[in-house]
Design a protein around this motif. Structure first.
Motif, PDB file in Angstrom:
ATOM      1  N   GLN A   1       0.854  -1.190   0.000  1.00  0.00           N
ATOM      2  CA  GLN A   1       0.000   0.000   0.000  1.00  0.00           C
ATOM      3  C   GLN A   1       0.892   1.243   0.000  1.00  0.00           C
ATOM      4  N   VAL A   2       0.525   2.256  -0.773  1.00  0.00           N
ATOM      5  CA  VAL A   2       1.332   3.481  -0.800  1.00  0.00           C
ATOM      6  C   VAL A   2       0.449   4.709  -0.595  1.00  0.00           C
ATOM      7  N   GLU A   3       1.079   5.763  -0.124  1.00  0.00           N
ATOM      8  CA  GLU A   3       0.405   7.065   0.030  1.00  0.00           C
ATOM      9  C   GLU A   3       1.140   8.036  -0.885  1.00  0.00           C
TER      10      GLU A   3
ATOM     11  N   VAL B   1       6.620   9.824   8.604  1.00  0.00           N
ATOM     12  CA  VAL B   1       7.084   8.578   7.971  1.00  0.00           C
ATOM     13  C   VAL B   1       6.833   7.390   8.896  1.00  0.00           C
ATOM     14  N   ILE B   2       7.129   7.580  10.175  1.00  0.00           N
ATOM     15  CA  ILE B   2       6.912   6.492  11.138  1.00  0.00           C
ATOM     16  C   ILE B   2       5.422   6.144  11.212  1.00  0.00           C
ATOM     17  N   ASP B   3       4.579   7.172  11.194  1.00  0.00           N
ATOM     18  CA  ASP B   3       3.127   6.923  11.236  1.00  0.00           C
ATOM     19  C   ASP B   3       2.659   6.173   9.985  1.00  0.00           C
ATOM     20  N   ALA B   4       3.242   6.508   8.845  1.00  0.00           N
ATOM     21  CA  ALA B   4       2.872   5.809   7.595  1.00  0.00           C
ATOM     22  C   ALA B   4       3.280   4.338   7.674  1.00  0.00           C
TER      23      ALA B   4
ATOM     24  N   LEU C   1      -5.358   6.253   5.924  1.00  0.00           N
ATOM     25  CA  LEU C   1      -5.515   5.641   4.612  1.00  0.00           C
ATOM     26  C   LEU C   1      -6.468   4.435   4.689  1.00  0.00           C
ATOM     27  N   ALA C   2      -6.373   3.689   5.778  1.00  0.00           N
ATOM     28  CA  ALA C   2      -7.272   2.534   5.948  1.00  0.00           C
ATOM     29  C   ALA C   2      -8.731   2.994   5.964  1.00  0.00           C
ATOM     30  N   ARG C   3      -8.967   4.140   6.586  1.00  0.00           N
ATOM     31  CA  ARG C   3     -10.337   4.656   6.645  1.00  0.00           C
ATOM     32  C   ARG C   3     -10.809   5.081   5.257  1.00  0.00           C
ATOM     33  N   GLU C   4      -9.909   5.650   4.470  1.00  0.00           N
ATOM     34  CA  GLU C   4     -10.294   6.068   3.114  1.00  0.00           C
ATOM     35  C   GLU C   4     -10.707   4.855   2.277  1.00  0.00           C
TER      36      GLU C   4
END
Ligand code: ZN
Length: 324
Positions: A5-7, A75-78, A279-282
């Motif tokens: 998965q990427v942002e 970055v850590i949160d991602a 991102l999971a929520r999106e």
């Protein structure tokens, strides 16, 4: 699960941890809790009202230490959310009020991204944003700096800000030409608060390889044909589009219609702190409100992975995170 998965569309100044906001605000004599409370842009309804929320965090991000810290944390949160690649975008031009030069502000962000990348084990390249409202010269200077710092982790150039307040794209042509000549990748916010025509102009005049939002693209047949023929990927951000008024209801988002028109799309958060999302929520919203199927999810995930701007190898540093 074929690819990570990427942002691809994440604004650093829209992705601060609430606890960090409180900690940074205290020494400045600001009420961090009030800033966090006021940050929720849910219900803003218009892009200019939505963007005004950034004014509250800008005073917190005027030192090298603060910029490095929030970059590292993003970055850590991602990585904690399981992402395999995150592109972090910000306009360093807005972070000179504490006396930092443009270069020092940019390097502070790059240092934080590098530290986060090493700790979290995922690539985290930087996309430098130009903003509507900058002068032509300021845009060109920032693009030139972005090219010079490519070996330090800058991968791309973006144009962001209030598209609805006057889309003077011609001001940015030279800056994007500098970026292209210097090997930077290009993404442009267009068709978010403005018409589909802006998407067409971003591709033709700025060489955009990806489009931020592009929510209005389907109203412009030529823009659709251009994006389809050139494989331009749309960086869709559902919650953000709802909060800026680009769509009235999540059910109205044209993501699936875009796919039906042969366009490539991706899912992103834009500003998770402002939109109180992840991102999971999106993805969950896309399943619930747009009826996205598992097969479509796999396809979108693959498109996003293929359209990422890979981190540039850093010659003076070695590690597993550099991609060729
Ligand atoms: Zn954005």
């Amino acid at each position: 699960m074929s690819v990570p998965q990427v942002e691809l569309h994440l604004h650093l100044d829209g992705a601060l941890r609430p606890a960090t906001i409180v900690e940074l605000a205290g020494p400045l004599g600001l009420d961090g809790e009030a800033i966090v409370e006021g940050l929720a842009a849910i219900g803003a309804g218009r892009l200019d009202a939505y963007l005004a929320h950034f004014d509250a965090v800008l005073p917190l991000l005027q030192t090298a230490g603060a910029l490095s810290r929030v970059a590292e944390e993003a970055v850590i949160d991602a990585a904690d959310q399981g992402l395999g690649h995150v592109e972090v975008r910000i306009c360093p031009w807005q972070h000179q009020k504490g006396g930092l030069t443009l270069e020092r502000a940019t390097r502070a962000i790059l240092d934080g991204l590098d530290a986060g990348s090493r700790k979290a084990g995922i690539p985290a390249p930087m996309v430098v944003c130009l903003l509507h409202g900058m002068s032509q010269q300021e845009a060109e200077d920032l693009a030139t700096l972005a090219v010079r710092l490519r070996p330090e982790g800058v991968v791309g150039l973006d144009l962001a800000g209030n598209e609805g307040g006057g889309f003077q794209i011609e001001w940015f042509r030279r800056a994007f030409a500098i970026a292209m000549e210097g090997g930077l990748r290009r993404t442009v916010h267009a068709g978010e608060a403005g018409p589909g025509l802006h998407v067409r102009r971003a591709i033709l005049e700025l060489g955009a390889e990806r489009i931020g939002h592009g929510t209005a693209i389907l109203e412009d047949e030529e823009a659709v044909a251009l994006a389809r023929d050139r494989g331009v990927l749309l960086e869709c951000c559902l919650s953000s589009n709802l909060h800026t008024g680009a769509i009235a209801r999540l059910e109205d988002h044209p993501l699936r219609a875009m796919m039906a028109a042969g366009l490539k799309v991706s899912l992103n958060t834009d500003n998770p702190t402002l939109s109180r999302t992840t991102l999971a929520r999106e993805w969950e919203l896309a399943r619930t409100h747009l009826g996205l199927t598992p097969e479509e999810e796999d396809t979108i995930r693959q498109w996003a992975w293929n359209a990422r701007f890979p981190a540039v190898p850093r010659p003076h540093r070695t590690g597993p995170l550099n991609e060729a």
